[in-house]
Design an enzyme around this catalytic site. Sequence first.
Site, PDB file in Angstrom:
ATOM      1  N   HIS A 149       0.808  -1.223   0.000  1.00  0.00           N
ATOM      2  CA  HIS A 149       0.000   0.000   0.000  1.00  0.00           C
ATOM      3  C   HIS A 149       0.839   1.270   0.000  1.00  0.00           C
ATOM      4  O   HIS A 149       0.353   2.334   0.376  1.00  0.00           O
ATOM      5  CB  HIS A 149      -0.954  -0.011   1.200  1.00  0.00           C
ATOM      6  CG  HIS A 149      -1.974  -1.103   1.119  1.00  0.00           C
ATOM      7  ND1 HIS A 149      -2.555  -1.671   2.241  1.00  0.00           N
ATOM      8  CD2 HIS A 149      -2.509  -1.744   0.052  1.00  0.00           C
ATOM      9  CE1 HIS A 149      -3.403  -2.617   1.857  1.00  0.00           C
ATOM     10  NE2 HIS A 149      -3.390  -2.676   0.535  1.00  0.00           N
ATOM     11  N   CYS A 173       3.458  13.198  -6.589  1.00  0.00           N
ATOM     12  CA  CYS A 173       2.218  13.815  -7.044  1.00  0.00           C
ATOM     13  C   CYS A 173       1.328  12.745  -7.678  1.00  0.00           C
ATOM     14  O   CYS A 173       1.769  11.999  -8.545  1.00  0.00           O
ATOM     15  CB  CYS A 173       2.521  14.924  -8.047  1.00  0.00           C
ATOM     16  SG  CYS A 173       1.047  15.700  -8.759  1.00  0.00           S
ATOM     17  N   CYS A 191       1.071  14.054 -11.725  1.00  0.00           N
ATOM     18  CA  CYS A 191       2.195  13.941 -12.674  1.00  0.00           C
ATOM     19  C   CYS A 191       3.242  12.917 -12.238  1.00  0.00           C
ATOM     20  O   CYS A 191       4.207  12.679 -12.964  1.00  0.00           O
ATOM     21  CB  CYS A 191       2.846  15.303 -12.882  1.00  0.00           C
ATOM     22  SG  CYS A 191       3.747  15.920 -11.430  1.00  0.00           S
ATOM     23  N   CYS A 230       1.882  20.934  -6.134  1.00  0.00           N
ATOM     24  CA  CYS A 230       3.014  20.163  -6.630  1.00  0.00           C
ATOM     25  C   CYS A 230       4.029  21.117  -7.244  1.00  0.00           C
ATOM     26  O   CYS A 230       3.670  21.967  -8.070  1.00  0.00           O
ATOM     27  CB  CYS A 230       2.536  19.164  -7.680  1.00  0.00           C
ATOM     28  SG  CYS A 230       3.875  18.331  -8.556  1.00  0.00           S
ATOM     29  N   CYS A 259       3.787  20.336 -11.347  1.00  0.00           N
ATOM     30  CA  CYS A 259       2.601  20.621 -12.166  1.00  0.00           C
ATOM     31  C   CYS A 259       1.659  21.631 -11.533  1.00  0.00           C
ATOM     32  O   CYS A 259       0.654  22.007 -12.143  1.00  0.00           O
ATOM     33  CB  CYS A 259       1.849  19.336 -12.490  1.00  0.00           C
ATOM     34  SG  CYS A 259       0.977  18.605 -11.070  1.00  0.00           S
TER      35      CYS A 259
END
Length: 323
Positions: free
Chosen positions: A148, A156, A159, A195, A198
């Site tokens: 997990h 991110c 992206c 981020c 992006c």
Amino acid sequence: MATIRLSSLDLGGIAEYLKSGACKSVVVLTGAGVSTGAGIPDFRSPGGLYDSLRPELITATENQRSAMRSDPTWVVMKDMFFANQLPYMEVRRPFILGTQHQKWKATISHWFIRFLEEEQFLTRLFTQNIDGLDYQTDLTRELVCNVHGSLGRVSCEGCQQEMPLDDFCVQVRKNIKDIYNVDPDAPKESSNIPCPSCSRPLVKPSTVLFGSSLPRDFFVHCQQELPKADLLIVAGTSLVVAPANQVVQMVGQDCPRLIVNKEPVGAELGIRYGSSATRDVFAGDRSCDEVFLELIRLMGWEDKLRRIRDRLPEGSQALVSAI
């Protein structure tokens, strides 16, 4: 795959099997129960993360809070995160910051797995935990499959660009409020963390959100290694989360399965208890640390444990002092 008839369906029989030379490949599946001895709450037990979730404190719409009240797992759902990142960030805040500073220490359970590697038994650790405590024991990273994901890496969701953990934690302290009311320096209101690549507010620890696919490595290791396993140890997991719980069905039909949990789990997956048990061993209503401490004794590994006593959390140190 070795064929084994356990002399008795108990830990003594498992220890005899390990010592016999017939057991050459051990696979371990762990859940939150192996980390509760470190002070990290699990998810589904009374008092755990889901049980103690208070949606009214979380930055969300009323519809989102209602969804979390009816099903607390919504706080880590992919759909929720892409609609509103703040519930995930607010609930995870203390765990993110605690991971950065190694607030929690690996337990007896984690060290038992390390000892399995030292004795050349361990083929693979599948861990559902995101706390990264397995690595504190210097367990070989290539043997660990983080089913997990992990709080120790940040990326991110949009992206996939990674962000240094320390840089991310600076933003967490600055932008995310403390719903647990333990950090007086936390902001009163939360704001998104963009981020750096992006600019979308989708940066987070690299944990797998509910509704997302598991890492490809999980499926590769399952197919290649589970059919050849000589022993499967299932520790501290409720076995209700798929597909990780399918591990118990992917070992050979003669492979013994040791269940280390405070209550029997996995009956719906074919694990058998009581008089119908032929290969499944339930370690009893005890903590993971207590069970693995007994196995360490049975294996004669007490000196290994004494050597790392000071690296254990206080509760684990107390158990070691008694041997």
